[in-house]
Enzyme design. Structure first.
Site, PDB file in Angstrom:
ATOM      1  N   SER A  23       0.815  -1.226   0.000  1.00  0.00           N
ATOM      2  CA  SER A  23       0.000   0.000   0.000  1.00  0.00           C
ATOM      3  C   SER A  23       0.845   1.271   0.000  1.00  0.00           C
ATOM      4  O   SER A  23       0.298   2.368  -0.154  1.00  0.00           O
ATOM      5  CB  SER A  23      -0.919   0.024   1.215  1.00  0.00           C
ATOM      6  N   ARG A  82      -3.431  -7.933  24.853  1.00  0.00           N
ATOM      7  CA  ARG A  82      -4.582  -7.561  25.695  1.00  0.00           C
ATOM      8  C   ARG A  82      -4.521  -8.150  27.094  1.00  0.00           C
ATOM      9  O   ARG A  82      -4.922  -7.500  28.056  1.00  0.00           O
ATOM     10  CB  ARG A  82      -5.890  -7.994  25.028  1.00  0.00           C
ATOM     11  N   CYS A 112     -14.012  -6.270  19.748  1.00  0.00           N
ATOM     12  CA  CYS A 112     -15.267  -5.546  19.501  1.00  0.00           C
ATOM     13  C   CYS A 112     -16.467  -6.149  20.237  1.00  0.00           C
ATOM     14  O   CYS A 112     -17.397  -5.422  20.605  1.00  0.00           O
ATOM     15  CB  CYS A 112     -15.556  -5.460  18.010  1.00  0.00           C
ATOM     16  N   GLN A 139     -23.201 -11.449  16.079  1.00  0.00           N
ATOM     17  CA  GLN A 139     -22.103 -10.657  15.529  1.00  0.00           C
ATOM     18  C   GLN A 139     -22.206 -10.463  14.023  1.00  0.00           C
ATOM     19  O   GLN A 139     -22.531 -11.392  13.275  1.00  0.00           O
ATOM     20  CB  GLN A 139     -20.763 -11.322  15.876  1.00  0.00           C
ATOM     21  N   SER A 142     -18.887  -7.934   9.331  1.00  0.00           N
ATOM     22  CA  SER A 142     -17.676  -7.100   9.236  1.00  0.00           C
ATOM     23  C   SER A 142     -16.719  -7.339  10.391  1.00  0.00           C
ATOM     24  O   SER A 142     -15.563  -6.908  10.317  1.00  0.00           O
ATOM     25  CB  SER A 142     -18.041  -5.615   9.143  1.00  0.00           C
ATOM     26  N   GLY A 143     -17.162  -8.047  11.439  1.00  0.00           N
ATOM     27  CA  GLY A 143     -16.215  -8.456  12.483  1.00  0.00           C
ATOM     28  C   GLY A 143     -15.128  -9.338  11.906  1.00  0.00           C
ATOM     29  O   GLY A 143     -14.015  -9.404  12.432  1.00  0.00           O
ATOM     30  N   ARG A 235     -22.598 -15.717  14.824  1.00  0.00           N
ATOM     31  CA  ARG A 235     -22.528 -14.800  13.678  1.00  0.00           C
ATOM     32  C   ARG A 235     -23.896 -14.741  13.009  1.00  0.00           C
ATOM     33  O   ARG A 235     -24.549 -15.784  12.834  1.00  0.00           O
ATOM     34  CB  ARG A 235     -21.485 -15.331  12.698  1.00  0.00           C
ATOM     35  N   HIS A 242     -22.606  -5.190  16.061  1.00  0.00           N
ATOM     36  CA  HIS A 242     -22.787  -6.379  16.896  1.00  0.00           C
ATOM     37  C   HIS A 242     -23.931  -6.123  17.885  1.00  0.00           C
ATOM     38  O   HIS A 242     -24.097  -5.001  18.379  1.00  0.00           O
ATOM     39  CB  HIS A 242     -21.525  -6.666  17.717  1.00  0.00           C
ATOM     40  N   ASN A 315     -19.586  -2.238  15.516  1.00  0.00           N
ATOM     41  CA  ASN A 315     -18.339  -2.936  15.847  1.00  0.00           C
ATOM     42  C   ASN A 315     -17.117  -2.315  15.197  1.00  0.00           C
ATOM     43  O   ASN A 315     -15.990  -2.583  15.605  1.00  0.00           O
ATOM     44  CB  ASN A 315     -18.433  -4.426  15.458  1.00  0.00           C
TER      45      ASN A 315
HETATM   46  C1  2RA Z   1     -15.373 -10.663  15.185  1.00  0.00           C
HETATM   47  N1  2RA Z   1     -14.778  -9.784  17.330  1.00  0.00           N
HETATM   48  O1  2RA Z   1     -16.476 -10.129  15.231  1.00  0.00           O
HETATM   49  C2  2RA Z   1     -14.272 -10.213  16.075  1.00  0.00           C
HETATM   50  C3  2RA Z   1     -13.462  -9.172  15.392  1.00  0.00           C
HETATM   51  N2  2RA Z   1     -12.517  -8.559  16.231  1.00  0.00           N
HETATM   52  O2  2RA Z   1     -15.078 -11.554  14.407  1.00  0.00           O
END
Ligand code: 2RA
Length: 338
Positions: A23, A82, A112, A139, A142-143, A235, A242, A315
């Site tokens: 990039s 973390r 997120c 979720q 786009s996570g 998901r 989310h 998120n």
């Molecule tokens: C997800 N929490 O939604 C994760 C991304 N950091 O996949």
């Protein structure tokens, strides 16, 4: 992130953009200007006060210490640091003070899914001590990144218009795999017309990495190492935002009215909770907004000290870039006042 840095109060001097060689040389728009993207190198961090990292864990593990050695404080959005006891995990509305205790020069931004509920739970915990949390997540695609969004739209195109799909076991899977192939999806099953009870990677005991992140990160952010947490991460075919169902138990009984008032008064929480009029948060109404939205606030009928909440948060904003920007702003304030 670039959009947020352009919209928020401008506390920055130079904003230097850094990416992989692929990039480098491109120009991206920040604060109304086209800014050149530099290739990642040790020297590129020279003169940088705050380095915001949004890279895979292994890249963060290698490069965050290099940025620190060149004089920057790193705000890292990966999972690499973390749970390191020498790295604060910061949600400014909940534990802003911990940002100053950073012996490694690194501050972590939470996952997120954890972030989606943290400012609402933090506000309730500050008033009534939290004892346990049971969470189910819903979720967004786009996570899983741009590849997740692309996959969801591709699958929706495959199923659109065929009103027989979803009526026979396996028909959606066959349609999707026939058109898009059997590999290449970031999701463990077709996401169109479906829900998938799996996010992250496999861990011991049948848990996923995502579920363990919710548990471990919530404990660290709230400063409650023994907090009881159980999460199931799912998901759903939503592009961005989310949602979480939260079953939160406190040391004493919390009235719904008092909880509602506390949440209304929390600066970054918006309560939308009039189900009789059809008012509750949903991802399609929340996407693109900064606050955490809470609705369906109820006293659990069989658990006297427990509230049930439905929480939605973008998120990509509070769940990622916005929280990182807020941490960076805390650091900027500290660096300009000390
Ligand atoms: C997800 N929490 O939604 C994760 C991304 N950091 O996949």
């Amino acid at each position: 992130m670039l959009q947020l840095l352009s919209q928020r109060a401008d506390v920055w001097g130079e904003i230097r953009l850094v990416a992989s060689k692929r990039s480098a040389g491109k120009k991206l728009r920040v604060r109304g200007e086209d800014v050149l993207v530099h290739a990642l190198s040790e020297k590129v961090f020279d003169g940088v006060d705050v380095a915001m990292f949004d890279v895979p864990d292994d890249v963060a593990r290698e490069w965050a210490p290099i940025a620190v050695s060149r004089g920057a404080v790193v705000v890292d959005n990966s999972g690499a640091f973390r749970m390191d006891p020498d790295v604060p995990l910061v949600v400014p509305e909940v534990n802003a003070g911990t940002v100053r205790n950073r012996p490694l020069g690194i501050v972590s931004n939470p996952n997120c899914t954890t972030l989606t509920m943290m400012d609402a739970l933090g506000a309730l915990h500050a008033r009534w001590s939290l004892e346990s949390v049971v969470v189910a997540s819903y979720q967004a695609a786009s996570g899983a990144g741009q590849v997740g969004v692309d996959r969801l739209y591709d699958e929706l195109e495959v199923v659109a218009g065929d009103r027989t799909l979803g009526t026979v076991a396996g028909d959606v899977r066959r349609a999707v795999e026939d058109k898009l192939g059997e590999t290449g999806s970031p999701f463990a099953a077709p996401l169109a017309l479906n829900v998938v009870p799996w996010a992250g990677s496999a861990q011991d005991g049948g848990w996923t990495s995502e579920e363990l992140k919710v548990r471990n990160e919530s404990r660290k952010i709230l400063g409650l190492p023994d907090l009881k947490v159980s999460a199931t991460c799912v998901r759903v075919p939503v592009v961005t935002t989310h949602s979480l169902v939260v079953h939160a138990t406190f040391a004493e009984q919390v009235s719904v009215e008092e909880a509602r008032t506390t949440l209304v008064q929390a600066p970054t929480v918006v309560v939308i909770d009039d189900p009789g009029s059809g008012d509750f948060p949903t991802p399609v109404d929340v996407v693109g907004a900064d606050p955490t939205f809470v609705g369906r606030i109820r006293q659990a009928l069989d658990f006297p000290n427990t509230l049930e909440l439905f929480v939605c948060g973008d998120n990509l904003r509070k769940g990622a870039a916005l929280n990182a920007a807020q941490i960076a702003e805390l650091l900027a304030e500290e660096l300009t006042t000390t």
